[in-house]
Motif scaffolding. Structure first.
Motif, PDB file in Angstrom:
ATOM      1  N   GLY A 268       0.805  -1.222   0.000  1.00 19.84           N
ATOM      2  CA  GLY A 268       0.000   0.000   0.000  1.00 19.84           C
ATOM      3  C   GLY A 268       0.832   1.264   0.000  1.00 19.84           C
ATOM      4  O   GLY A 268       0.361   2.326  -0.428  1.00 19.84           O
ATOM      5  N   HIS A 269       2.079   1.188   0.473  1.00 20.27           N
ATOM      6  CA  HIS A 269       2.983   2.334   0.420  1.00 20.27           C
ATOM      7  C   HIS A 269       3.854   2.306  -0.838  1.00 20.27           C
ATOM      8  O   HIS A 269       4.283   3.356  -1.317  1.00 20.27           O
ATOM      9  N   ILE A 270       4.127   1.120  -1.347  1.00 14.90           N
ATOM     10  CA  ILE A 270       5.056   0.974  -2.473  1.00 14.90           C
ATOM     11  C   ILE A 270       4.381   1.255  -3.809  1.00 14.90           C
ATOM     12  O   ILE A 270       4.913   2.016  -4.639  1.00 14.90           O
ATOM     13  N   TYR A 271       3.213   0.667  -4.047  1.00 15.07           N
ATOM     14  CA  TYR A 271       2.592   0.765  -5.362  1.00 15.07           C
ATOM     15  C   TYR A 271       2.183   2.188  -5.765  1.00 15.07           C
ATOM     16  O   TYR A 271       2.269   2.549  -6.943  1.00 15.07           O
ATOM     17  N   PRO A 272       1.738   3.051  -4.829  1.00 16.11           N
ATOM     18  CA  PRO A 272       1.494   4.439  -5.235  1.00 16.11           C
ATOM     19  C   PRO A 272       2.757   5.135  -5.745  1.00 16.11           C
ATOM     20  O   PRO A 272       2.706   5.920  -6.689  1.00 16.11           O
ATOM     21  N   ALA A 273       3.896   4.840  -5.109  1.00 19.12           N
ATOM     22  CA  ALA A 273       5.155   5.431  -5.571  1.00 19.12           C
ATOM     23  C   ALA A 273       5.502   4.944  -6.969  1.00 19.12           C
ATOM     24  O   ALA A 273       5.944   5.718  -7.829  1.00 19.12           O
TER      25      ALA A 273
ATOM     26  N   VAL B  43      12.865  16.813  -6.926  1.00 17.87           N
ATOM     27  CA  VAL B  43      11.816  16.683  -5.925  1.00 17.87           C
ATOM     28  C   VAL B  43      11.938  15.310  -5.268  1.00 17.87           C
ATOM     29  O   VAL B  43      12.420  14.359  -5.881  1.00 17.87           O
ATOM     30  N   VAL B  44      11.493  15.221  -4.001  1.00 21.92           N
ATOM     31  CA  VAL B  44      11.480  13.957  -3.265  1.00 21.92           C
ATOM     32  C   VAL B  44      10.035  13.642  -2.877  1.00 21.92           C
ATOM     33  O   VAL B  44       9.326  14.498  -2.341  1.00 21.92           O
ATOM     34  N   VAL B  45       9.623  12.401  -3.148  1.00 24.11           N
ATOM     35  CA  VAL B  45       8.253  11.964  -2.893  1.00 24.11           C
ATOM     36  C   VAL B  45       8.268  10.872  -1.829  1.00 24.11           C
ATOM     37  O   VAL B  45       8.965   9.867  -1.976  1.00 24.11           O
ATOM     38  N   GLY B  46       7.495  11.058  -0.759  1.00 26.09           N
ATOM     39  CA  GLY B  46       7.346  10.037   0.273  1.00 26.09           C
ATOM     40  C   GLY B  46       5.923   9.517   0.280  1.00 26.09           C
ATOM     41  O   GLY B  46       4.980  10.304   0.317  1.00 26.09           O
ATOM     42  N   THR B  47       5.777   8.197   0.225  1.00 27.07           N
ATOM     43  CA  THR B  47       4.429   7.613   0.155  1.00 27.07           C
ATOM     44  C   THR B  47       4.077   6.792   1.392  1.00 27.07           C
ATOM     45  O   THR B  47       3.194   5.946   1.345  1.00 27.07           O
ATOM     46  N   GLY B  48       4.761   7.046   2.507  1.00 25.72           N
ATOM     47  CA  GLY B  48       4.361   6.414   3.755  1.00 25.72           C
ATOM     48  C   GLY B  48       5.234   5.249   4.159  1.00 25.72           C
ATOM     49  O   GLY B  48       6.011   4.710   3.366  1.00 25.72           O
ATOM     50  N   GLY B  49       5.111   4.842   5.407  1.00 26.53           N
ATOM     51  CA  GLY B  49       5.995   3.841   5.976  1.00 26.53           C
ATOM     52  C   GLY B  49       7.173   4.539   6.622  1.00 26.53           C
ATOM     53  O   GLY B  49       7.603   5.616   6.199  1.00 26.53           O
ATOM     54  N   TYR B  50       7.716   3.932   7.659  1.00 29.22           N
ATOM     55  CA  TYR B  50       8.747   4.616   8.438  1.00 29.22           C
ATOM     56  C   TYR B  50      10.003   4.927   7.650  1.00 29.22           C
ATOM     57  O   TYR B  50      10.751   5.833   7.977  1.00 29.22           O
TER      58      TYR B  50
ATOM     59  N   THR C 162       4.513   8.435  10.756  1.00 31.30           N
ATOM     60  CA  THR C 162       5.576   9.034   9.948  1.00 31.30           C
ATOM     61  C   THR C 162       5.086  10.251   9.201  1.00 31.30           C
ATOM     62  O   THR C 162       5.731  11.314   9.210  1.00 31.30           O
ATOM     63  N   ASN C 163       3.939  10.134   8.536  1.00 29.48           N
ATOM     64  CA  ASN C 163       3.420  11.279   7.783  1.00 29.48           C
ATOM     65  C   ASN C 163       2.974  12.415   8.696  1.00 29.48           C
ATOM     66  O   ASN C 163       3.076  13.593   8.339  1.00 29.48           O
ATOM     67  N   SER C 164       2.458  12.079   9.875  1.00 27.56           N
ATOM     68  CA  SER C 164       2.102  13.136  10.831  1.00 27.56           C
ATOM     69  C   SER C 164       3.348  13.931  11.212  1.00 27.56           C
ATOM     70  O   SER C 164       3.316  15.171  11.294  1.00 27.56           O
ATOM     71  N   PHE C 165       4.449  13.234  11.439  1.00 27.76           N
ATOM     72  CA  PHE C 165       5.724  13.888  11.753  1.00 27.76           C
ATOM     73  C   PHE C 165       6.230  14.712  10.573  1.00 27.76           C
ATOM     74  O   PHE C 165       6.634  15.875  10.724  1.00 27.76           O
ATOM     75  N   LEU C 166       6.182  14.130   9.378  1.00 22.95           N
ATOM     76  CA  LEU C 166       6.757  14.792   8.201  1.00 22.95           C
ATOM     77  C   LEU C 166       5.917  15.964   7.699  1.00 22.95           C
ATOM     78  O   LEU C 166       6.426  16.823   6.975  1.00 22.95           O
ATOM     79  N   SER C 167       4.631  16.018   8.077  1.00 15.37           N
ATOM     80  CA  SER C 167       3.745  17.037   7.521  1.00 15.37           C
ATOM     81  C   SER C 167       4.208  18.456   7.817  1.00 15.37           C
ATOM     82  O   SER C 167       3.907  19.381   7.068  1.00 15.37           O
TER      83      SER C 167
END
Length: 369
Positions: free
Chosen positions: A12-17, A95-102, A130-135
């Motif tokens: 679920g985190h890998i395939y969107p990327a 650009v750097v894209v993060g799609t979730g996961g630690y 992780t996303n709450s922290f990175l937001s």
């Protein structure tokens, strides 16, 4: 354009990327990518299979209680930031894209410290740690569920994009889906799947209801057990039903899931956000059994979004049995009007242009440097 992708732990985190990378390639054949994942995560296996350059860092997630392991996690995070900075300086992304996961924590944080534009994507209705922290560090937070923007009060910019995986599935060839299953193109298919690794509770319910499947004439059940459950589940179905029913097709894993989804009339599955994006992109009605073993019970929140819209029926795992599952399936499959209504509601929730919207934001951020 040069893009670093990061995300992992689950498909679920890998395939969107991966979907973002494919959209970039479609619009810019000269685009270059680097995927930074975890040494032990599922991404270390899946990403190289997608022919994307892959580098890894050693990182683990925080535990939700005080422990020595969390001290080690902080040390790994700081080491991950240093390694990420080295990789980013070498690759020089736009650009750097993060799609979730630690794993994307140190990568996106390192990029923000280096002044590289960043965008993170939250698949679920309730954000992960992780996303709450990175937001608070990312330039843009992209959300999958409209109305979930309030979950990121410290974000600089929030954009509703949907889930990029929806675009991949929307383009899938249903004829190839039927062919891969060995079924005629006019077949009616109920797909039962518990995620990439399978789900014990769904497997048990399927075993219990196997003797009843033939009471839905003309319906083919495609049942994906997960590789670890395949042999034992087939044995138990045979013991329960005497033999495998002719209408039941049992598989350990499906490698062409977008094509199989494209020929599916009803799906029974967990409520992971990427899967929901896929099925709403195609307007597939669903029976959702959210996993209770996820952070903040976010799958139940995901499932309720579809249920309240009329696109799904939700069964909590504590109420799941062969009887309750078959009753829900039979109600939908015996009534074309119910199925059509659910399909229309599902389609209204879908965002098949998600990857295109996401890429527009990437281009905007890359151009802002």
């Amino acid at each position: 354009m040069r893009v670093v992708l990061s995300g992992g732990g689950t498909g679920g985190h890998i395939y969107p990327a991966v979907a973002v990378a494919r959209q970039c390639e479609a619009e810019d054949p000269d685009a270059a990518f680097l995927y930074i994942g975890g040494k032990r995560g599922l991404e270390s296996k899946l990403v190289p299979q997608e022919n994307l350059p892959f580098e890894s860092i050693d990182i683990t997630g925080f535990r939700r209680s005080l422990s020595l392991e969390n001290v080690k996690t902080v040390i790994r995070f700081l080491q991950g930031v240093r390694t990420s900075k080295t990789l980013l300086k070498q690759f020089k992304p736009d650009v750097v894209v993060g799609t979730g996961g630690y794993v994307c924590g140190p990568v996106v944080y390192a990029a923000s410290r280096l002044g590289i534009p960043t965008i993170i994507h939250e698949q679920n209705a309730i954000p992960g740690l992780t996303n709450s922290f990175l937001s608070r560090y990312a330039d843009t937070v992209a959300v999958s569920f409209e109305g979930s923007e309030a979950a990121f009060p410290k974000a600089r910019n929030i954009l509703y994009t949907g889930n990029p995986r929806a675009t991949t599935v929307r383009k899938a060839d249903r004829s190839r889906g039927f062919a891969s299953l060995g079924l005629p193109e006019d077949s009616t298919i109920v797909l039962v799947v518990g995620g990439s690794r399978g789900a014990k509770a769904i497997n048990q319910a399927m075993i219990e209801m196997a003797p009843q499947l033939s009471s839905l004439p003309g319906v083919h059940f495609v049942y994906v057990t997960g590789e670890g459950y395949f042999d034992s589940t087939v044995d138990e179905i045979r013991a329960q039903a005497g033999s495998l029913p002719d209408c039941l097709h049992v598989l350990p894993y499906v490698h062409n899931m977008p094509e199989v989804l494209a020929c599916t009339s009803l799906i029974v599955n967990r409520a992971g956000a990427s899967f929901l994006a896929e099925i709403t992109s195609l307007g597939i009605p669903s029976v959702l059994i959210p996993s209770p073993n996820v952070t903040n019970n976010h799958q139940e929140a995901n499932a309720r979004t579809l249920e309240q819209a009329g696109a799904a029926v939700m069964i909590l795992e504590k109420s799941l049995s062969g009887q309750t599952l078959f009753k829900s399936i039979a109600h939908i499959m015996k009534d074309a009007g119910v199925r059509e209504s659910m399909s229309a509601a599902s389609l209204r929730l879908g965002k098949p242009d998600s990857a295109e919207v996401f890429l527009q934001e990437i281009r905007r951020l890359a151009g802002s440097r």
